[in-house]
Scaffold this motif. Structure first.
Motif, PDB file in Angstrom:
ATOM      1  N   ASP A  38     -27.212 -12.480  -3.980  1.00 30.18           N
ATOM      2  CA  ASP A  38     -27.777 -11.632  -2.935  1.00 30.18           C
ATOM      3  C   ASP A  38     -28.485 -12.514  -1.922  1.00 30.18           C
ATOM      4  OD1 ASP A  38     -29.467  -9.782  -1.428  1.00 30.18           O
ATOM      5  OD2 ASP A  38     -28.953  -8.311  -2.960  1.00 30.18           O
TER       6      ASP A  38
ATOM      7  N   ASP B 135     -24.367 -15.453   0.568  1.00 27.33           N
ATOM      8  CA  ASP B 135     -24.043 -14.049   0.839  1.00 27.33           C
ATOM      9  C   ASP B 135     -24.241 -13.794   2.329  1.00 27.33           C
ATOM     10  OD1 ASP B 135     -23.583 -11.346   0.794  1.00 27.33           O
ATOM     11  OD2 ASP B 135     -25.480 -10.825  -0.170  1.00 27.33           O
TER      12      ASP B 135
ATOM     13  N   GLY C  66     -24.944 -10.094   3.368  1.00 26.46           N
ATOM     14  CA  GLY C  66     -26.224  -9.570   2.903  1.00 26.46           C
ATOM     15  C   GLY C  66     -27.403 -10.221   3.573  1.00 26.46           C
TER      16      GLY C  66
ATOM     17  N   GLY D 203     -26.736  -6.236   1.058  1.00 20.95           N
ATOM     18  CA  GLY D 203     -26.648  -7.188  -0.035  1.00 20.95           C
ATOM     19  C   GLY D 203     -26.514  -6.486  -1.367  1.00 20.95           C
ATOM     20  N   SER D 204     -25.806  -7.108  -2.302  1.00 19.09           N
ATOM     21  CA  SER D 204     -25.613  -6.496  -3.607  1.00 19.09           C
ATOM     22  C   SER D 204     -26.774  -6.832  -4.511  1.00 19.09           C
ATOM     23  CB  SER D 204     -24.318  -7.027  -4.232  1.00 19.09           C
ATOM     24  OG  SER D 204     -24.370  -8.435  -4.334  1.00 19.09           O
TER      25      SER D 204
END
Length: 360
Positions: free
Chosen positions: A106, A185, A188, A207-208
């Motif tokens: 992330d 990322d 993100g 973002g994850s």
């Protein structure tokens, strides 16, 4: 308003950092700041929170920060699933970690080896002022000159030079860390990056979430020697050994920083959420002198036995990680291991066992 939420453990200086940040920000003309702590159990190692608010107008709201522009974790073990709920859209998380940015998956999470930076200057890991330098890099509302002035104004004179040196090293480390996080990322991190120059929240990012546990072998978590890793699996108690277990809930260190209201017995037994180091016993070096059992302030070390013979073990549901047992052991039979390294080692051991099972 810019809001900063600090997560730390008693003794790491989270409130000191929050106060220094507020003092540094308020040195700018027309800027007001407020800093205050929120303690749970008042004991060294217990999780706690601190807050800093910075605005162009006087601040009357003294309530806790629920969502912040910057969330700082002085201890990586406090970064638990759900961390993103405390982050404003476009916000950034700073975490004291030796893992690389890719392992967090992330771009909003920026890892900085604050313990390493502070240990190189101070000789021991005190990570708080490292993140003051990092915040200088992330937000133009805070200047390095004002941070250094706050250190000179609010810390003892003997600490000025070293903490100013820490800030300088942190500025350089944070710049590299932010670039690495964005590279890990890009999508993100894009929204968070837009927020940096103005010091204001940006549009929501995508973002994850970070996985609950670190990936096996990922990052630069201080690796344990194979013999130490294997010793993490300790013998169980004999049938005649009674280990108190008044509370069986899963331990979430973040809970302890938010409240002291628990049902009777909760903090009497299962409260290892205070610990960021755990003792690991070397049975080959242990002479069963039992000095560790005698000196343990919480009575977590007990005698047991298995097929190999007699041994001592640790009730890890109750151990606070104070390290007294390691200090009194004259035979070097107890190592204090970080919880991050232990988690990584357990994951590696599980992977090895699974592989061996497949081979058989």
């Amino acid at each position: 308003m810019i809001e900063v939420l600090w997560h730390g453990r008693g003794g790491q200086g989270a409130f000191t950092a929050a106060r220094l940040l507020g003092a540094a920000a308020s040195l700018a003309e027309g800027t007001y700041a407020l800093a205050f702590p929120s303690f749970g159990p008042e004991r060294r190692g217990a999780p706690m929170r601190a807050f800093t608010k910075v605005d162009a107008a006087p601040i009357g709201d003294r309530s806790a920060v629920e969502q912040a522009d910057y969330v700082v974790y002085l201890d990586e073990t406090l970064l638990v699933p759900g961390w993103e709920k405390e982050l404003k859209p476009g916000g950034i998380v700073l975490v004291n970690s030796t893992r690389d940015a890719l392992s967090f998956r992330d771009g909003r999470i920026v890892p900085i080896d604050a313990d390493g930076i502070s240990s190189a200057v101070l000789g021991r890991p005190i990570p708080n002022t490292v993140f003051l330098g990092a915040l200088c890099t992330l937000d133009n509302a805070l200047t390095r000159e004002n941070v250094e002035e706050a250190i000179r104004g609010y810390m003892p004179a003997k600490l000025h030079a070293k903490n100013i040196a820490i800030v300088a090293a942190a500025v350089e480390a944070a710049t590299a860390a932010v670039q690495a996080a964005q590279a890990s990322d890009p999508a993100g991190a894009a929204a968070a990056a837009q927020a940096v120059p103005a010091g204001e929240p940006a549009a929501p990012d995508a973002g994850s979430p970070r996985d609950a546990a670190p990936a096996a072998g990922a990052g630069a978590v201080s690796a344990l020697a194979p013999d130490v890793a294997r010793r993490l699996v300790q013998p169980g108690p004999r049938s005649d050994v009674r280990i108190p277990a008044l509370s069986d809930e899963a331990l979430d260190p973040a809970v302890f920083a938010r409240t002291t209201c628990f049902r009777a017995g909760h903090l009497v037994a299962k409260n290892a959420g205070w610990r960021n180091l755990r003792p690991v016993i070397n049975r080959d070096a242990c002479t069963m002198c039992l000095q560790c059992e005698f000196h343990c302030p919480d009575g977590t070390i007990y005698r047991t036995s298995d097929d190999v013979g007699q041994a001592v073990a640790v009730d890890l549901d109750f151990c606070k990680g104070c390290g007294v047992c390691a200090k009194v052991c004259r035979f070097g039979a107890i190592d204090m291991v970080s919880e991050q390294a232990a988690a990584s080692a357990f994951a590696s051991l599980a992977a090895i066992d699974e592989k061996e099972a497949c081979v058989r």
